[in-house]
Write an enzyme that holds these catalytic residues in place. Sequence first.
Site, short mmCIF file in Angstrom:
data_model
loop_
_atom_site.label_atom_id
_atom_site.label_comp_id
_atom_site.label_asym_id
_atom_site.label_seq_id
_atom_site.Cartn_x
_atom_site.Cartn_y
_atom_site.Cartn_z
N GLU A 83 10.62 21.80 -13.65
CA GLU A 83 10.07 23.14 -13.55
C GLU A 83 10.58 23.89 -12.34
O GLU A 83 11.05 23.30 -11.37
CB GLU A 83 8.55 23.06 -13.38
CG GLU A 83 7.89 22.22 -14.43
CD GLU A 83 6.38 22.31 -14.34
OE1 GLU A 83 5.74 22.07 -15.36
OE2 GLU A 83 5.85 22.63 -13.27
N CYS A 96 11.42 28.85 -6.35
CA CYS A 96 10.97 27.54 -5.90
C CYS A 96 11.55 26.52 -6.88
O CYS A 96 11.23 26.54 -8.07
CB CYS A 96 9.44 27.52 -5.93
SG CYS A 96 8.74 25.89 -5.62
N CYS A 103 7.83 12.58 -9.07
CA CYS A 103 8.05 12.25 -7.65
C CYS A 103 7.51 10.86 -7.34
O CYS A 103 6.42 10.52 -7.79
CB CYS A 103 7.36 13.29 -6.77
SG CYS A 103 7.62 12.98 -5.01
N CYS A 107 1.48 11.52 -3.76
CA CYS A 107 0.43 12.13 -2.94
C CYS A 107 -0.83 12.39 -3.77
O CYS A 107 -0.74 12.87 -4.91
CB CYS A 107 0.91 13.42 -2.31
SG CYS A 107 2.34 13.16 -1.26
N CYS A 110 -1.46 15.95 -5.35
CA CYS A 110 -0.35 16.65 -6.00
C CYS A 110 -0.17 16.19 -7.45
O CYS A 110 -0.04 14.99 -7.72
CB CYS A 110 0.93 16.38 -5.20
SG CYS A 110 2.41 17.00 -5.99
N CYS A 327 1.65 25.58 -5.77
CA CYS A 327 2.06 24.30 -5.17
C CYS A 327 1.28 23.14 -5.76
O CYS A 327 0.06 23.17 -5.79
CB CYS A 327 1.74 24.29 -3.69
SG CYS A 327 2.81 25.30 -2.73
N1 SAH Z 1 7.95 16.75 -1.85
C1 SAH Z 1 8.07 17.83 -0.96
C2 SAH Z 1 8.30 19.16 -1.65
C3 SAH Z 1 7.47 19.44 -2.86
S1 SAH Z 1 5.73 19.58 -2.60
C4 SAH Z 1 6.87 17.89 -0.02
O1 SAH Z 1 5.91 17.17 -0.24
O2 SAH Z 1 6.95 18.65 0.93
C5 SAH Z 1 5.64 21.17 -1.81
C6 SAH Z 1 4.33 21.47 -1.09
O3 SAH Z 1 3.25 21.62 -2.00
C7 SAH Z 1 3.90 20.37 -0.13
O4 SAH Z 1 3.60 20.88 1.14
C8 SAH Z 1 2.67 19.84 -0.78
O5 SAH Z 1 1.84 19.30 0.17
C9 SAH Z 1 2.09 21.02 -1.47
N2 SAH Z 1 1.14 20.68 -2.52
C10 SAH Z 1 1.26 19.72 -3.44
N3 SAH Z 1 0.19 19.69 -4.26
C11 SAH Z 1 -0.64 20.65 -3.84
C12 SAH Z 1 -1.90 21.16 -4.31
N4 SAH Z 1 -2.50 20.64 -5.40
N5 SAH Z 1 -2.46 22.18 -3.65
C13 SAH Z 1 -1.84 22.72 -2.59
N6 SAH Z 1 -0.65 22.32 -2.11
C14 SAH Z 1 -0.04 21.29 -2.72
FE1 SF4 Z 2 6.00 14.34 -4.07
FE2 SF4 Z 2 3.99 16.03 -4.48
FE3 SF4 Z 2 3.92 14.39 -2.40
FE4 SF4 Z 2 5.69 16.44 -2.41
S1 SF4 Z 2 3.45 16.61 -2.39
S2 SF4 Z 2 6.06 14.31 -1.84
S3 SF4 Z 2 6.16 16.51 -4.64
S4 SF4 Z 2 3.91 13.77 -4.57
#
Ligand code: SAH
Ligand code: SF4
Length: 348
Positions: A83, A96, A103, A107, A110, A327
């Site tokens: 995406e 973006c 991934c 996390c 996420c 995000c």
């Molecule tokens: N993997 C990289 C880039 C992709 S995630 C990283 O983690 O930085 C990009 C951003 O989206 C990150 O800062 C992550 O913490 C944020 N993010 C992911 N899931 C989210 C959510 N449900 N609500 C708000 N921010 C989120």
């Molecule tokens: Fe991966 Fe989502 Fe964590 Fe970024 S925030 S490192 S995309 S699992």
Amino acid sequence: MRPILELFPEELPGEGFRKAQIAHWLYAKGALDFAEMTDLPKALREALDREWRLSEFSLVEAYPSRDGSVKYLFTLLDGQRTEAVYMPYENRKTVCLSSMVGCPAGCAFCATGAMGFGRNLTAAEILSQLLAIAHHQGISPREIRNVVLMGMGEPLLNLGNVLKAVRIMLHKKALAMSPRRITLSTVGIPKGIYRLAEEDLGVRLALSLHAPDDETRKRIIPTAHRYPIAEILEAVRHYYAKTKRRVTLEYTLLKGMNDHPWQARLLAKLLKGLSAHVNLIPFNPWEGAPVEGTPRAGILAFAEELRRLGVPTSIRWSRGQDVGAACGQLALKVPKPLLTPLPEGAGR
Ligand code: SAH
Ligand code: SF4
């Protein structure tokens, strides 16, 4: 057939000035079909068409949000999906992009992390996202002036391919972007940060820190036990010293986990001398999420505490929530299917 987007402009097929012509068609005009390249001899166009492909997708679907952003869902040639999001705000056309399918970092907050790891994207697949969006928006790819690698995946765990895509974005005969307008966001992979500093491309780095203490961070980011915060921040300090680019720290506020006043104070202490800017990200909810976001009042209080302690702080109120484009919501769930018809040739 090989992906033509893997080639630097000087490696493109054809003799001498033909390379520049093809690069112009690809990156200035956004051609998605060799037949459009009318100033090339017909024999060359036919040869190109036999040997090279222009798009990495079998299907491109667009989901417009009420706030003007558009989520794009791409079906790759092997059937996997990834995406990207287009954000046309305030005359700054931004995309973006994703660096992976899924991934591996997992996390807790996420949605991409929850789906697990699919595979790395190639440089062509990363660039193709930008070109497909420009084509669908009816603009030149060069009109897109900002790129953030904040979609699916961890760019520093796919650094070879990401760097190649970034180099083509920066190349004067390709997208001719300014390095200051390209941001790589990382969960914090020290080795990747050092390598990026060595490459010295001038791109911006954003670190997803999310906690000022290792114990909390490990609860939020399961893979965090591999790299303690001190080790990551040392790498970030090195990046700043080497590149003079201010690093952004991203901090998604989760209720009762990382939003206590003592954590704001510890964060401020941690960032002394780092010249970092903190971006507080309100949590974007998704179905099945095991965590909850900090309410608005808590977000404002956390920001206030950081500012009081002299840390430059902003709050990134999200866009695109209604189509799952905000995000961490990018996980192929499409709440309101609003398939927009694609122009002729898109997604070819
Ligand atoms: N993997 C990289 C880039 C992709 S995630 C990283 O983690 O930085 C990009 C951003 O989206 C990150 O800062 C992550 O913490 C944020 N993010 C992911 N899931 C989210 C959510 N449900 N609500 C708000 N921010 C989120
Ligand atoms: Fe991966 Fe989502 Fe964590 Fe970024 S925030 S490192 S995309 S699992």
